[in-house]
Enzyme design. Structure first.
Site, short mmCIF file in Angstrom:
data_model
loop_
_atom_site.label_atom_id
_atom_site.label_comp_id
_atom_site.label_asym_id
_atom_site.label_seq_id
_atom_site.Cartn_x
_atom_site.Cartn_y
_atom_site.Cartn_z
N LYS A 94 0.72 -1.33 0.07
CA LYS A 94 -0.11 0.15 -0.07
C LYS A 94 0.85 1.25 0.01
O LYS A 94 2.07 1.12 0.09
CB LYS A 94 -0.79 0.12 1.18
CG LYS A 94 -2.05 -1.24 1.15
CD LYS A 94 -2.73 -1.22 2.63
CE LYS A 94 -3.95 -2.11 2.38
NZ LYS A 94 -4.89 -2.10 3.59
N TYR A 101 -12.35 -2.27 -3.33
CA TYR A 101 -12.93 -2.34 -2.03
C TYR A 101 -14.42 -2.26 -1.84
O TYR A 101 -14.98 -1.63 -0.89
CB TYR A 101 -12.22 -1.16 -1.26
CG TYR A 101 -10.86 -1.59 -0.64
CD1 TYR A 101 -10.59 -2.67 -0.01
CD2 TYR A 101 -9.61 -0.58 -0.88
CE1 TYR A 101 -9.20 -2.82 0.45
CE2 TYR A 101 -8.57 -0.84 -0.67
CZ TYR A 101 -8.43 -2.04 0.38
OH TYR A 101 -7.05 -2.24 0.49
N PHE A 146 -15.24 3.63 7.58
CA PHE A 146 -13.79 3.86 7.21
C PHE A 146 -13.46 3.89 5.86
O PHE A 146 -12.51 3.99 5.22
CB PHE A 146 -12.79 2.70 7.80
CG PHE A 146 -13.14 1.34 7.49
CD1 PHE A 146 -12.61 0.80 6.44
CD2 PHE A 146 -13.71 0.34 8.48
CE1 PHE A 146 -12.82 -0.58 6.10
CE2 PHE A 146 -13.98 -0.95 8.07
CZ PHE A 146 -13.68 -1.40 6.81
N ARG A 185 -1.37 -14.33 4.16
CA ARG A 185 -2.13 -13.49 5.41
C ARG A 185 -1.64 -13.96 6.45
O ARG A 185 -1.33 -12.64 7.40
CB ARG A 185 -3.81 -14.35 5.49
CG ARG A 185 -4.67 -13.88 4.38
CD ARG A 185 -5.17 -12.61 4.35
NE ARG A 185 -5.94 -12.22 5.19
CZ ARG A 185 -6.52 -11.14 5.39
NH1 ARG A 185 -6.66 -10.23 4.32
NH2 ARG A 185 -7.34 -10.64 6.46
N THR A 190 -5.28 -7.50 10.52
CA THR A 190 -5.47 -6.12 9.96
C THR A 190 -4.92 -5.10 11.09
O THR A 190 -4.55 -4.34 10.19
CB THR A 190 -7.05 -6.30 9.68
OG1 THR A 190 -7.39 -7.47 9.08
CG2 THR A 190 -7.49 -4.86 9.20
N ARG A 215 2.85 -6.54 9.46
CA ARG A 215 2.01 -5.47 10.01
C ARG A 215 2.54 -5.50 11.47
O ARG A 215 2.69 -4.41 11.96
CB ARG A 215 0.37 -5.77 9.95
CG ARG A 215 0.13 -5.56 8.51
CD ARG A 215 -1.46 -6.28 8.54
NE ARG A 215 -2.20 -5.82 7.34
CZ ARG A 215 -3.29 -6.26 6.89
NH1 ARG A 215 -3.65 -7.31 7.55
NH2 ARG A 215 -3.94 -5.89 5.74
N GLU A 229 -9.55 -10.79 -7.48
CA GLU A 229 -8.47 -9.61 -7.51
C GLU A 229 -7.74 -9.68 -8.31
O GLU A 229 -7.15 -8.75 -8.87
CB GLU A 229 -8.30 -9.57 -5.95
CG GLU A 229 -9.27 -9.21 -4.94
CD GLU A 229 -8.80 -9.21 -3.41
OE1 GLU A 229 -7.55 -9.47 -3.27
OE2 GLU A 229 -9.78 -8.74 -2.72
P1 IDP Z 1 -7.49 -6.95 5.60
O1 IDP Z 1 -6.87 -5.96 4.75
O2 IDP Z 1 -6.81 -7.46 6.77
O3 IDP Z 1 -8.17 -8.01 4.63
P2 IDP Z 1 -10.22 -5.69 6.00
O4 IDP Z 1 -11.36 -6.11 6.82
O5 IDP Z 1 -10.68 -6.52 4.44
O6 IDP Z 1 -8.85 -6.06 6.22
O7 IDP Z 1 -10.06 -4.11 5.50
C1 IDP Z 1 -9.50 -3.68 4.41
C2 IDP Z 1 -8.98 -2.50 4.97
O8 IDP Z 1 -9.47 -1.53 5.41
C3 IDP Z 1 -7.84 -2.89 6.09
O9 IDP Z 1 -6.65 -3.48 5.59
C4 IDP Z 1 -7.41 -1.50 6.56
O10 IDP Z 1 -6.52 -0.55 5.75
C5 IDP Z 1 -8.69 -0.82 6.32
N1 IDP Z 1 -9.48 -0.92 7.56
C6 IDP Z 1 -10.46 -1.94 8.03
N2 IDP Z 1 -11.05 -1.78 9.18
C7 IDP Z 1 -10.72 -0.40 9.43
C8 IDP Z 1 -10.99 0.39 10.62
O11 IDP Z 1 -11.77 0.17 11.48
N3 IDP Z 1 -10.69 1.78 10.38
C9 IDP Z 1 -9.75 1.97 9.44
N4 IDP Z 1 -9.32 1.28 8.54
C10 IDP Z 1 -9.75 0.21 8.61
MG MG Z 2 -9.86 -7.82 3.11
#
Ligand code: IDP
Ligand code: MG
Length: 149
Positions: free
Chosen positions: A9, A49, A57, A85, A91, A102, A126
Site C-alpha cells: 500500500k 474495496y 472507514f 495472510r 488487520t 504488520r 482480485e
Molecule cells: P484486511 O486488509 O486485513 O483484509 P479488511 O477487513 O478487508 O482487512 O479491511 C480492508 C482494509 O480497510 C484494511 O486493511 C485497513 O486498511 C482498512 N480498515 C479496516 N478496518 C478499519 C477500521 O476500522 N478503521 C480504519 N481502517 C480500516
Molecule cells: Mg480484506
C-alpha cells in the site's frame, strides 16, 4: 496452483519498505507470478474495496489507497492465500504478531502496509481485477523441489 493478490500500500512504498515486504513473501517460499508499480485510479479502488462500501472507514480507505503508488503482485503456491495472510499479520497492526509485516512495521489499522486476498475465491477476482492474463508469467523456479515436497 493457488494465487493471491498482494498490494504494498502507499505507506509501504513511501516508507521505503517495498524490498522488505517483497522479501518476506519470497523467503516464505511463495512464487512471484506478476508485479507492477501503479497509481490506483479511484475506479479501481472502488471496485477493489466494493465490499467495504458504506462502512465508516470506507472513504478514508479509498483516499489512502489512491494517495500514492502501490506495488501490485500475484504470488502463488500451495495455500498461497492463507500463507500470505499469515505473513502479513492481523488487520490491526497493534494485534499483529511480531514477525509479521504488520506486526513489525505498523501501529495503525488505517496504515497497515499491505493488502492480501482473504479467500481463494476472492483472490481469483482480485488477480483478474489487477492483471490481464498476458501480464502473469509462467516460469519454472530452479529450487522448486527444495520448497515443495
Ligand atoms: P484486511 O486488509 O486485513 O483484509 P479488511 O477487513 O478487508 O482487512 O479491511 C480492508 C482494509 O480497510 C484494511 O486493511 C485497513 O486498511 C482498512 N480498515 C479496516 N478496518 C478499519 C477500521 O476500522 N478503521 C480504519 N481502517 C480500516
Ligand atoms: Mg480484506
Amino acid at each position: 496452483m493457488e494465487q493471491t493478490l498482494i498490494l504494498v500500500k502507499p505507506d509501504g512504498v513511501q516508507r521505503g519498505l517495498v524490498g522488505e515486504i517483497i522479501g518476506r513473501f519470497e523467503r516464505r517460499g511463495l512464487k512471484l507470478a506478476g508485479m507492477k508499480f501503479i497509481r490506483m485510479s479511484h475506479d479501481l479502488a472502488a471496485r477493489h474495496y466494493a465490499i467495504h462500501q458504506g462502512k465508516p472507514f470506507y472513504e478514508g480507505l479509498i483516499s489512502y489507497i489512491v494517495s500514492g503508488p502501490v506495488v501490485a503482485m500475484v504470488w502463488e503456491g500451495k495455500d498461497a492465500v492463507a500463507a500470505a495472510r499469515a505473513t502479513m499479520g492481523a488487520t490491526n497492526p497493534v494485534a499483529a504478531a511480531p514477525g509479521t509485516i504488520r506486526g513489525d512495521f505498523g501501529v495503525e489499522i488505517g496504515r497497515n502496509l499491505v493488502h492480501g486476498s482473504d479467500s481463494p475465491e476472492n483472490a481469483v477476482q482480485e488477480v483478474n481485477l489487477f492483471f490481464g492474463a498476458a501480464e502473469l508469467v509462467i516460469w519454472e523456479r530452479a529450487n522448486e523441489r527444495w520448497i515443495r515436497e
